[in-house]
Design a protein around this motif. Structure first.
Motif, PDB file in Angstrom:
ATOM      1  N   GLN A  90      -6.041   8.121  -0.334  1.00 51.88           N
ATOM      2  CA  GLN A  90      -6.935   7.055  -0.778  1.00 51.88           C
ATOM      3  C   GLN A  90      -8.202   7.660  -1.359  1.00 51.88           C
ATOM      4  O   GLN A  90      -8.823   8.528  -0.760  1.00 51.88           O
ATOM      5  N   ASN A 149      -8.002  -1.043  -3.129  1.00 51.37           N
ATOM      6  CA  ASN A 149      -8.028   0.394  -2.874  1.00 51.37           C
ATOM      7  C   ASN A 149      -7.530   1.128  -4.105  1.00 51.37           C
ATOM      8  O   ASN A 149      -6.590   0.680  -4.766  1.00 51.37           O
ATOM      9  N   THR A 151     -12.382   2.747  -1.868  1.00 48.95           N
ATOM     10  CA  THR A 151     -12.103   1.454  -1.250  1.00 48.95           C
ATOM     11  C   THR A 151     -13.238   0.499  -1.582  1.00 48.95           C
ATOM     12  O   THR A 151     -14.406   0.843  -1.425  1.00 48.95           O
ATOM     13  N   GLU A 191       0.840  -1.193   0.000  1.00 47.92           N
ATOM     14  CA  GLU A 191       0.000   0.000   0.000  1.00 47.92           C
ATOM     15  C   GLU A 191       0.881   1.251   0.000  1.00 47.92           C
ATOM     16  O   GLU A 191       1.811   1.343   0.804  1.00 47.92           O
TER      17      GLU A 191
END
Length: 93
Positions: free
Chosen positions: A52, A76, A55, A46
């Motif tokens: 982000q 993600n 998701t 990640e």
């Protein structure tokens, strides 16, 4: 030797089991994927410095004929990255 259209198959390829039933290359233990403890060069860690965006957790799709299209997919998406999906034959979006 590869030719104009890739690596040729033998003349008897329609009579092989792999032609009619497919192959089982790349089968991964689903329990390893669920725990997230997979050490594989095909998986990225990640990114820590990216924000982000989206998701997806435990996405599944089953057709009416009881065939799984997607089973328990979690991933993600991050800002500034491009993501694409490819099927078993290389076609995708």
């Amino acid at each position: 030797m590869p030719g104009l259209y890739g690596i040729p198959k033998p003349w008897y390829f329609p009579f092989t089991t792999s032609y009619w039933c497919g192959t089982t290359k790349g089968v991964t233990d689903i329990n390893v994927l669920r725990t997230g403890s997979i050490a594989n060069e095909n998986c990225e860690s990640e990114p820590l410095k990216l924000k982000q965006g989206i998701t997806i957790q435990s996405l599944s799709k089953v057709y009416s004929t009881a065939r799984w299209a997607v089973r328990d997919l979690s991933l993600n998406f991050y800002e500034g990255q491009i993501t694409s999906f490819l099927g078993h034959n290389g076609a995708g979006n």
